[in-house]
Design an enzyme around this catalytic site. Structure first.
Site, PDB file in Angstrom:
ATOM      1  N   GLU A 132      36.877 -64.006 121.251  1.00 34.39           N
ATOM      2  CA  GLU A 132      35.430 -63.786 121.122  1.00 34.39           C
ATOM      3  C   GLU A 132      35.102 -62.345 120.740  1.00 34.39           C
ATOM      4  O   GLU A 132      33.924 -61.989 120.659  1.00 34.39           O
ATOM      5  CB  GLU A 132      34.724 -64.178 122.434  1.00 34.39           C
TER       6      GLU A 132
ATOM      7  N   LYS B  99      40.634 -60.304 122.304  1.00 35.67           N
ATOM      8  CA  LYS B  99      40.315 -60.604 123.699  1.00 35.67           C
ATOM      9  C   LYS B  99      41.321 -61.580 124.291  1.00 35.67           C
ATOM     10  O   LYS B  99      41.755 -61.436 125.422  1.00 35.67           O
ATOM     11  CB  LYS B  99      38.910 -61.206 123.773  1.00 35.67           C
TER      12      LYS B  99
ATOM     13  N   TRP C 153      35.791 -75.499 127.642  1.00 32.27           N
ATOM     14  CA  TRP C 153      37.004 -76.017 126.989  1.00 32.27           C
ATOM     15  C   TRP C 153      38.253 -75.699 127.802  1.00 32.27           C
ATOM     16  O   TRP C 153      39.335 -76.228 127.541  1.00 32.27           O
ATOM     17  CB  TRP C 153      37.137 -75.519 125.541  1.00 32.27           C
TER      18      TRP C 153
END
Lengths: 780, 780
Positions: free
Chosen positions: A488, A601, A357
């Site tokens: 994530e 993250k 992405w």
């Protein structure tokens, strides 16, 4: 963090040979032309730490998936761009001694990547065990003019001896991917041919059956003049070479020119790759090294003319942005719609050269602003062509009626990744693909794209979102259960704000797009409805209902959006509270501990505010930034750039600058200790975003360019160019003034610091920052 | 589901050879003696579908972990009990034809597992391609008297020919685990010796260095008399054999006796395994097959005397419970505290023979009620001895100060499993280990165990819970984030009711246990406090505060406990709504879809109510049962048993019976299509629970036995024995009466259907169910 590479505005310079960092340097000094590329390896044999890497765009192999515990729905393979035949190799033997920088002493070593002109050069003196000293100068490039070819000039000068030197330029197809799940070989040999000073090898990838012919042609000069030479053809398994032994005198320069091509069945008939390679190599050899190099420099000059960003007063920052632009241009040219932007480009094997992405969320704006419109259109079309596979992928997961889930990682549209929390749950990627359509149409005004391709993709993605949510009786709202957001470091959460926002937005935008397309081309719209069984009224009613009734977790107290529903159950603390020596967390904490922690993250809620900044007021941005940024560890290379842009928007110049350096020099300074695997190409687009959208304050609203330049205090000036709907503007900002140069034939309207400004065709306007008033206007 | 095995109360019978089901039959007909075991393979060569399997308890190999994407904290290896040397092999050659049931016609085939007497026998007539017909009768057993030995009697009778028959009894150490992550060989050869009719091979496991000597001794009879024979020793790589050629006449029976031993360095000095094996084999050969078999039958009769359960009127149910008891006894005898109960016992390789929470949660009650107290004490001590490793394991995950997290899967105390959602998050296992201590002490009254070992484990587990929760500012309660409950069809959820309940319970029970131990043995307590730095006041205050303020998700509306905090956001529907052909879900739905669904793999909230049934009134049980059971797919073999017990408690006899059959005949009918991998040994303990705790209504409260027998309607009677604090009771229930036989020297007080009843020493009481009044009392 390592800082052995010299700061320089146009060059990446390694002085003295850093053996232990060699794989890092190889990554950084990679060359590419969008069609093929290679790491900054040595031509001559090297027995030290090295990852020999040559890659050909689009030539991949479906490596059998490696799995610990199989989950239903996992893909069978992970497609990866392969390490291909080594075409740069030139072995040098001097009276029983092999030239090998690992085993001899090295003096006056210098390896330089020239970003301005697009080549790699290297010079050194080797002191062999026998006492012989030899000077070597090497220069090579992957041509961006003849983009299936590369050329090398490799010169030897004995400094203290006369000797017979055996030179063996070769092509080695006996390569293995370092990144291979089961240690398999991916290439079979098909054919090899050798002739006077030339050699060709045709290899075929297993399973996928791509044919690639790698060919070379050798010319030799001594004392500046072309010489004839005796050449012994060598043919071994997957290896072809020419061996020649030359009398070399002390002080005499012997120069080997090696021309090479890589032709693949992606662009040629499988049966003719060898004959086409012959023709190709004849053509470039005819041109000759110097001519090719001149063309290369010219072509790079043209690119820089459109793309360059200058930063005065801060060489490190200047080098960082140029390095980023250089690598992006080396990786993807947009000329071939079958290709995309691998996260490591041609600089390494990790992540397999596949599409993520990243392309839509980070890279597209760079190509929109710096390249011809067809380049970004091709990036969009790439996904359009994968739509059928995305629908199949969703079907495999239980979705129906034309719902599409684009893969997390792909080469040909099929999903390659196998971690359930990502593969099945990190579905926000679907939203980024929808957003890219919006971003493109907004930027280019090309609404016809919607009618032709975009709407079909939007409907399929909206169908996915409609099925992916469910009605919660408890909440009396739609909920989206079990997702992983861009952060994530949380998995399988409920109601990730970013994902829900993107989903609701996609549903609304699809509804809008339906309206636009109906108006634009009713016939095409009806044809589409029939083809994909789009039941307009029902689907739009559903879409609206979901968009209006989806749950958005919110903290009333702090007035911030909640990253996910249970975020406030976590123990909240700033990154500064993490004990020393425990970062990066992903190397020090077990996965469950990371998941339970509040640490982020990469931008998640903030990614959403960044995408849709017009929908949030600055106070909302500020509250969310102040809440989330202190908990963000930026352990993704895609994190600092977004924060830099937002910090710029908030006028937090120090934070913006800190985040900028972290993204711009990520690989140059090996920030994350992983550059040896390859460079972070897609995050280089983030560097560009941090400069142009961040410090430049550039954005598009409606049909207008908006600019709010705000340089870091230590910069004398920042200048960048943007293309916008046929116009080409250069913006130069100093601490006191901003000038805008309009290179195009028509006037440009911009909103500079909130005030309208007309920059006439072919002229420049300069505005004093303090007053916001024009101080200079100059016709060019 | 397959139903090719005959229903019989004592035998498992295969009539006619079911080639395609052979691996299932091999699993079901496995033999074992707690020390070694093997699948129901053929002695002679078989080229068809087979998994040759021989296993030696405690002899394992750390197979390198197979991982798709590494997560920090994953273990380096998965320890597995190895497939060991094949000691049953006897190859038969008849004039150039190999006896192989795959390649010849088979008549009158019968393979029978005799559970009453503990042996496997097989008979058939083979019609060879040449037209020769030969009758074979084979019988073998793993001795539970000489538990490192096995014996085979293998008879051949030519039916229509005279011929020289070559017989090659062998030991083959060239075996590979079918379950091997990287297809490696796990055994090295150390030594081999052959002699007249005998052969020994010593193998060593790689990495772990276990030495195992497998030895054999052969005797041959013809016409019922021992004969001398010529024996040719065969020595190949990892293979030893004796080859002998015998003149066999039509109608004449030739019988081979093969005695074998498996001696491992677990019990002998590595250097002496071969010499000890020689001695061992001499001893058993001296005893002879018939004597060994008599001893075997006697030993099994003794076992059955203590363990048997009889069900009259339902052969399928009778066979199921006997099969379960038989296999549990074959798997674990409790004599060696280094051993535990692998989920597949000696019947296959899957799950590697390692220890799971199954032992504490499902198996312990069986051993408590049917075996000497030292057996369950050994099961507890096994975990005590792993405490240090459990503390290390917790440290690796960031816990400190003596907190222990027992592994999900282990051989020597180290974690072997690597799925983050299980390894790091399925932490309720820690609670099961605490619960087992409580269960044992409650059952046996052995509070000294707490002082000696139990409290130390409890404190370490409580420390883990104290650190694993965190205070939620939002809820003003403690929360436990990111766990996986027993229902593995939800992962990484917050506030799993079962886990939170177990945690709070452990904290309270530890507090109680501290009190008990202080009272019992203050000196020992102080010594413990010093050794493990137990700060009594502080730790107990914290424990109480957490136990009193932990969040328990609850649905006020339905008045049920919520499996996890967000359960009500799911779309709730019964299992009956799942479209046909989509079950089992784990073979038809992608993992994310399973996770988002409401469907439950195994009892979760109900597991908690089952454990702590005294703490919940029947209405609470009923509401939760009615809420969760319809959503439960029972795709774990550990699910139906708990539901059967609870359904019995609710008086739902049909549901209880349905669930009973599903657990009791799981492997006999290959319910889950996976018996070929091995039998579900630990769930067989669940079968026992369903009968004794379910239909028998047996439980312990305080110092008292409680009984509420309630047979399924189609059963004439149910009879089972229980040991309790020195007493041995047999309970027999029919549809109309219940009789209790007290075999012990003192009176027994029981609560039968809620009424106190004294059963005098050595006597029997019979009570009419309708009236609850005694109708017979008989002195035995």
């Amino acid at each position: 963090m390592k800082q052995y590479l010299k700061h320089d505005p146009w060059l990446i310079v390694e002085e003295d040979f850093n053996r232990n960092y060699n794989e890092i340097t190889e990554s950084v000094m990679s060359l590419g032309n969008g069609r093929m590329g290679q790491r900054g390896n040595f031509e001559e044999n090297f027995s030290g730490k090295t990852l020999q890497g040559n890659y050909i765009a689009g030539v991949y192999y479906p490596d059998k998936t490696r799995v610990g515990w199989w989950k239903n729905g996992y893909p069978e393979y992970f497609a990866k761009v392969l390490n291909a035949a080594n075409w740069i190799g030139i072995n040098i033997n001097i009276e029983y001694e092999t030239l090998d920088l690992q085993t001899c002493e090295v003096r006056d070593f210098r390896r330089v990547l020239n970003m301005q002109e697009g080549y790699l050069e290297r010079s050194f003196v080797a002191l062999l065990k026998s006492g012989k000293e030899i000077q070597v100068n090497a220069k090579r490039f992957c041509s961006i003019v003849d983009d299936e070819a590369g050329a090398i000039r490799y010169s030897l000068t004995p400094l203290n001896f006369d000797a017979k030197i055996t030179i063996e330029p070769y092509i080695d197809g006996g390569i293995r991917n370092r990144d291979s799940n089961y240690d398999e070989t991916f290439w079979d040999e098909v054919r090899k041919e050798t002739g006077y000073g030339e050699a060709f090898i045709e290899l075929r990838t297993r399973k996928t059956g791509f044919h690639v012919c790698t060919g070379m042609c050798i010319e030799i000069e001594q004392d500046g003049a072309r010489i004839d030479f005796q050449s012994q053809p060598i043919r071994q398994e997957k290896y072809v070479a020419n061996r020649m032994t030359l009398e070399c005198l002390q002080g005499q320069e012997t120069t080997i020119y090696k021309y090479a091509v890589n032709l693949s069945s992606l662009n040629y008939d499988s049966d003719s790759v060898v004959s086409e390679a012959r023709k190709y190599i004849q053509r470039i050899t005819g041109k000759g090294f110097e001519r090719m190099l001149i063309e290369q420099k010219q072509a790079w000059a043209d690119k820089w003319k459109m793309n360059d960003i200058t930063i005065e007063g801060d060489v490190a920052a200047q080098q960082g942005i140029r390095f980023s632009i250089f690598q992006l241009n080396q990786t993807y040219t947009g000329e071939d719609e079958r290709l995309n932007i691998g996260p490591k480009g041609f600089t390494g094997e990790k992540y397999g050269g596949s599409t993520y992405w990243d392309t839509e969320a980070y890279c597209l704006p760079f190509y929109l602003a710096t390249a011809d419109q067809k380049v970004s259109r091709n990036l969009l079309r790439y996904r359009y062509k994968h739509l059928e596979k995305a629908i199949e992928n969703a079907q495999k997961l239980g979705f129906k009626a034309g719902a599409a889930l684009y893969p997390m990682v792909t080469m040909n549209g099929e999903e390659c990744h196998n971690e359930w929390e990502i593969t099945f749950e990190e579905i926000h990627r679907n939203g980024a693909i929808a957003y890219a359509i919006y971003d493109y149409v907004r930027y280019t005004g090309d609404v016809h794209y919607l009618a032709e391709y975009g709407l079909e993709v939007l409907i399929a993605i909206s169908r996915f979102w409609s099925q992916r949510v469910n009605w919660s009786e408890a909440k009396q709202q739609y909920v989206m259960l079990g997702v992983t957001g861009p952060n994530e470091y949380e998995n399988n959460v409920n109601n990730n704000w970013y994902t829900n926002y993107l989903a609701a937005w996609t549903l609304r935008y699809t509804t809008e797009a339906v309206g636009m397309v109906k108006e634009l081309d009713a016939e095409k719209f009806n044809e589409l409805c029939d083809r994909i069984h789009f039941r307009e009224e029902k689907e739009i009613t559903t879409a609206r209902h979901i968009a209006d009734h989806i749950h958005f977790p919110y903290d009333e107290n702090r007035q911030v959006f909640l990253q996910q529903e249970s975020f406030l159950d976590k123990e909240l603390m700033p990154v500064s509270d993490i004990p020393k020596g425990q970062r990066p967390l992903n190397q020090h904490w077990s996965w469950d501990r990371i998941l339970r922690s509040c640490f982020i993250k990469q931008a998640d809620v903030l990614q959403g505010i960044y995408f849709f900044e017009d929908e949030f007021d600055p106070e909302t941005l500020q509250r969310n930034f102040d809440f989330y940024e202190p908990m963000t560890v930026h352990e993704s290379s895609l994190s600092p750039c977004v924060h830099s842009v937002l910090a710029s928007r908030l006028g937090r110049k120090e934070k913006a600058y800190e985040m900028y350096l972290r993204t711009a020099r990520l690989d140059l300074d090996d920030y994350n200790n992983d550059t040896e695997d390859g460079c972070h190409i897609t995050s280089m687009a983030g560097t560009w975003l941090a400069v142009v959208k961040g410090f430049g304050g550039f954005r598009i609203k409606g049909d207008q360019v908006i600019l709010d330049p705000n340089c870091p205090d230590n910069w004398e000036s920042l200048a960048f160019k943007i293309r916008f709907r046929g116009a080409l503007l250069e913006i130069k900002a100093t601490q006191t003034e901003v000038s805008i140069q309009n290179f195009s034939e028509k006037n440009a309207e911009v909103l500079l610091y909130g005030k309208s400004l007309t920059v006439s065709a072919k002229s420049q306007q300069t505005v004093k920052r303090a007053t916001g008033l024009p101080i200079k206007s100059r016709k060019k």
